[in-house]
Design a protein around this motif. Structure first.
Motif, mmCIF file in Angstrom:
data_model
loop_
_atom_site.group_PDB
_atom_site.id
_atom_site.type_symbol
_atom_site.label_atom_id
_atom_site.label_comp_id
_atom_site.label_asym_id
_atom_site.label_seq_id
_atom_site.Cartn_x
_atom_site.Cartn_y
_atom_site.Cartn_z
ATOM 1 N N TYR A 13 0.822 -1.209 0.000
ATOM 2 C CA TYR A 13 0.000 0.000 0.000
ATOM 3 C C TYR A 13 0.865 1.272 0.000
ATOM 4 C CZ TYR A 13 -4.575 -2.189 0.745
ATOM 5 O OH TYR A 13 -5.745 -2.895 0.594
ATOM 6 N N GLY A 14 2.178 1.093 0.068
ATOM 7 C CA GLY A 14 3.072 2.241 0.015
ATOM 8 C C GLY A 14 3.317 2.924 1.341
ATOM 9 N N ILE A 15 3.008 2.258 2.445
ATOM 10 C CA ILE A 15 3.225 2.848 3.770
ATOM 11 C C ILE A 15 4.709 2.776 4.130
ATOM 12 C CG2 ILE A 15 2.664 2.634 6.229
ATOM 13 C CD1 ILE A 15 -0.076 1.586 5.374
ATOM 14 N N LYS A 16 5.228 3.842 4.704
ATOM 15 C CA LYS A 16 6.655 3.936 5.018
ATOM 16 C C LYS A 16 7.056 2.946 6.103
ATOM 17 C CE LYS A 16 7.034 8.807 3.703
ATOM 18 N NZ LYS A 16 7.366 10.185 4.160
ATOM 19 N N GLU A 17 8.310 2.490 6.021
ATOM 20 C CA GLU A 17 8.796 1.441 6.917
ATOM 21 C C GLU A 17 8.755 1.850 8.388
ATOM 22 O OE1 GLU A 17 12.523 -0.246 5.897
ATOM 23 O OE2 GLU A 17 11.772 -1.214 4.073
ATOM 24 N N GLU A 18 9.075 3.115 8.686
ATOM 25 C CA GLU A 18 9.065 3.538 10.091
ATOM 26 C C GLU A 18 7.648 3.523 10.668
ATOM 27 O OE1 GLU A 18 9.404 7.420 7.622
ATOM 28 O OE2 GLU A 18 10.195 5.364 7.577
ATOM 29 N N LYS A 19 6.658 3.795 9.826
ATOM 30 C CA LYS A 19 5.265 3.719 10.266
ATOM 31 C C LYS A 19 4.857 2.269 10.495
ATOM 32 C CE LYS A 19 4.290 8.158 9.845
ATOM 33 N NZ LYS A 19 3.910 9.010 11.002
ATOM 34 N N ILE A 20 5.332 1.401 9.624
ATOM 35 C CA ILE A 20 5.027 -0.024 9.774
ATOM 36 C C ILE A 20 5.645 -0.563 11.055
ATOM 37 C CG2 ILE A 20 5.422 -2.319 8.794
ATOM 38 C CD1 ILE A 20 5.303 -1.032 6.016
ATOM 39 N N LEU A 21 6.913 -0.250 11.281
ATOM 40 C CA LEU A 21 7.616 -0.734 12.475
ATOM 41 C C LEU A 21 6.912 -0.280 13.746
ATOM 42 C CD1 LEU A 21 10.147 -2.148 13.667
ATOM 43 C CD2 LEU A 21 11.293 0.070 13.579
ATOM 44 N N TYR A 22 6.566 0.994 13.817
ATOM 45 C CA TYR A 22 5.911 1.517 15.024
ATOM 46 C C TYR A 22 4.513 0.918 15.181
ATOM 47 C CZ TYR A 22 4.333 4.805 18.563
ATOM 48 O OH TYR A 22 3.843 5.353 19.725
ATOM 49 N N GLY A 23 3.803 0.771 14.077
ATOM 50 C CA GLY A 23 2.460 0.193 14.139
ATOM 51 C C GLY A 23 2.462 -1.227 14.645
ATOM 52 N N VAL A 24 3.467 -2.014 14.238
ATOM 53 C CA VAL A 24 3.590 -3.407 14.707
ATOM 54 C C VAL A 24 3.987 -3.448 16.178
ATOM 55 C CG1 VAL A 24 4.985 -5.503 14.510
ATOM 56 C CG2 VAL A 24 4.080 -4.412 12.452
ATOM 57 N N ASN A 25 4.999 -2.671 16.546
ATOM 58 C CA ASN A 25 5.538 -2.754 17.905
ATOM 59 C C ASN A 25 4.595 -2.204 18.963
ATOM 60 O OD1 ASN A 25 7.784 -3.876 16.776
ATOM 61 N ND2 ASN A 25 9.148 -2.159 17.137
ATOM 62 N N THR A 26 3.633 -1.392 18.565
ATOM 63 C CA THR A 26 2.679 -0.831 19.536
ATOM 64 C C THR A 26 1.310 -1.493 19.467
ATOM 65 O OG1 THR A 26 2.054 0.919 17.976
ATOM 66 C CG2 THR A 26 3.823 1.416 19.550
ATOM 67 N N ALA A 27 1.146 -2.457 18.582
ATOM 68 C CA ALA A 27 -0.158 -3.106 18.422
ATOM 69 C C ALA A 27 -0.496 -3.953 19.640
ATOM 70 C CB ALA A 27 -0.168 -3.970 17.170
ATOM 71 N N PRO A 28 -1.680 -3.782 20.204
ATOM 72 C CA PRO A 28 -2.093 -4.655 21.318
ATOM 73 C C PRO A 28 -2.482 -6.022 20.782
ATOM 74 C CG PRO A 28 -3.905 -3.225 20.688
ATOM 75 C CD PRO A 28 -2.729 -2.818 19.828
ATOM 76 N N PRO A 29 -2.445 -7.051 21.610
ATOM 77 C CA PRO A 29 -2.899 -8.363 21.144
ATOM 78 C C PRO A 29 -4.364 -8.313 20.749
ATOM 79 C CG PRO A 29 -1.737 -8.531 23.248
ATOM 80 C CD PRO A 29 -1.984 -7.078 23.013
ATOM 81 N N ALA A 30 -4.731 -9.067 19.732
ATOM 82 C CA ALA A 30 -6.144 -9.194 19.388
ATOM 83 C C ALA A 30 -6.878 -9.860 20.547
ATOM 84 C CB ALA A 30 -6.292 -10.029 18.113
ATOM 85 N N PHE A 31 -8.167 -9.580 20.688
ATOM 86 C CA PHE A 31 -8.914 -10.133 21.812
ATOM 87 C C PHE A 31 -8.792 -11.660 21.841
ATOM 88 C CE2 PHE A 31 -11.897 -10.414 18.336
ATOM 89 C CZ PHE A 31 -12.642 -11.542 18.587
#
Length: 446
Positions: free
Chosen positions: A267-285
């Protein structure tokens, strides 16, 4: 048609409001069921307004993949909609679209992520017209509903065939999954683990039956390396020289994260945004989620088939003498056939040496019998309490899920004479929803 659509949306929103006010649900299915009947074609009409749609399907990991991709999109500043509650049939998707639409039927988002049940996918794929299709894995799951894996594989391949312009992201380590686009025109991308860790997964099928060279040598591939499970069950790995730290436990979830990362990159999202989005994601219910009540901590680790059950038990070998709660239901959403517990490697309990096991659910006796075969003869101390002498494991039966917290609290306080104890909860799907509701006082998304 437009007037009928608007009326349907209004009524759907009223249904959602009434369900929430009555505390009988959050509107994940009923609004969609009404809308599908009253306004046929509503799915195609509403979803056509969203340009970037990602579909996630497969046996395990749909909700977790959706959660990570959603976190990445949100961190990158994009609004999106999803069926994050796990209602993954057509009526669940329609319900989410009704929630997102304004009173004129307009949906103001550019992205949507929908997990879709495998048998439903070929029936609705043309209406959805996805930009991306992610397939996680194929395992034997709910055989009473799906039958053998060949049938499930055919469902997914038929859906991909109907979407020739969709990008397809496939688990390269699963022999059944990685060949799904063979002889199809879809642009295909692959994700997987390093050789050491992929051996831990008992995938069905053989790589010898497909032309694996072109797949293995493709440039359209990402692979996680330096994989590590930490003492708190968090997970870390390296991808493209970047360290990813996951709050969601288990090596098996790295596949889901990789799929989300790749989808975001496309989708063209920048790597630093991807990294932060993954590392801050809470576990799914229910997938590593931690809930605390009355000083007790409950770590939820959903189980629903032999592979997931085995890998979850293997994960708990890291914990010193854990308290474990296993809740086995056989409701429709769980699968009426619970014979899969005999295919799981429950014998891992001998390595875990848990201090306490509490069993609950509609099929509690079946789980007790499976554990008896796994760890040996049990001594019955008193009514519904068993003891395994060689490993000093106490097993308690508590069929009523509603009283499970009270029983656990009383037992742990008596045994440890302290609060802040932790229990690892291994529930099937409806058991997870029921116990979770009892702890939190409300249903999912209320």
């Amino acid at each position: 048609m437009m007037i009928k659509l608007i009326i349907t949306i209004w009524i759907g929103k009223i249904i959602i409001l009434l369900l929430k006010l009555s505390k009988k649900g959050s509107g994940t299915a009923l609004p969609g069921k009404f809308a599908e009947k009253y306004c046929p074609g509503i799915l195609k009409i509403l979803i056509a307004k969203i340009p970037n749609i990602t579909i996630v399907t497969g046996t395990n990991g749909k909700t977790t993949t959706q959660t990570f991709l959603g976190s990445i999109l949100a961190n990158a500043g994009f609004k999106y909609i999803s069926n994050s509650s796990g209602s993954n049939m057509a009526i669940g998707i329609i319900s989410e679209l009704i929630k997102a639409a304004n009173i004129f039927g307009m949906i103001n988002v550019k992205y949507a992520i929908f997990e879709v049940e495998e048998a439903t996918l070929p029936k609705i794929i043309k209406d959805i017209n996805p930009k991306q299709i992610i397939v996680t894995n194929l395992y034997r799951d709910q055989l009473d509903a799906y039958g053998e894996l060949d049938r499930t594989e055919k469902f997914i391949r038929d859906a991909i065939r109907q979407s020739p312009k969709a990008r397809v992201l496939l688990n390269i380590d699963d022999p059944r999954v990685c060949k799904l686009t063979k002889n199809l025109p879809n642009e295909t991308f692959y994700y997987g683990l390093d050789e050491e860790n992929r051996k831990k997964f008992n995938y069905e099928g053989s790589m010898e039956t497909i032309d694996i060279k072109d797949i293995q040598n493709t440039k359209n591939k990402i692979q996680a390396t330096n994989i590590k499970i930490n003492n708190d069950l968090t997970t870390s790995f390296i991808l493209d020289d970047k360290l990813y730290q996951l709050n969601t436990p288990g090596i098996f979830h790295i596949y889901n994260v990789l799929a989300a990362i790749y989808a975001a990159k496309l989708y063209g999202i920048k790597e630093e945004k991807i990294l932060y989005g993954v590392n801050t994601a809470p576990p799914a219910f229910g997938r590593g989620e931690l809930i605390e009540k009355d000083g007790l901590k409950y770590k939820f680790l959903l189980i629903k088939n032999p592979v997931g059950f085995t890998l979850t038990l293997d994960l708990l070998k890291i914990i010193k003498r854990p308290n474990i709660i296993i809740i086995l239901n056989d409701n429709i959403a769980d699968g009426k056939d619970i014979s899969w517990i005999w295919d799981a490697n429950v014998e891992i309990l001998l390595d875990i040496k848990p201090k306490l096991i509490i069993l609950s659910g509609t099929r509690v006796e079946d789980m007790l019998l499976r554990i008896k075969y796994a760890i040996g003869q049990l001594t019955k101390l008193e009514h519904n309490i068993y003891w395994e002498k060689s490993n000093d494991i106490t097993i308690i039966l508590n069929k009523n899920i509603e009283s499970l917290h009270t029983r656990t609290l009383r037992t742990l306080l008596k045994g440890d004479n302290k609060i802040h104890a932790q229990a690892y909860v291994l529930p099937t799907y409806t058991a997870m929803l029921e116990f979770r509701k009892n702890l939190l006082g409300h249903a999912l998304n209320e």
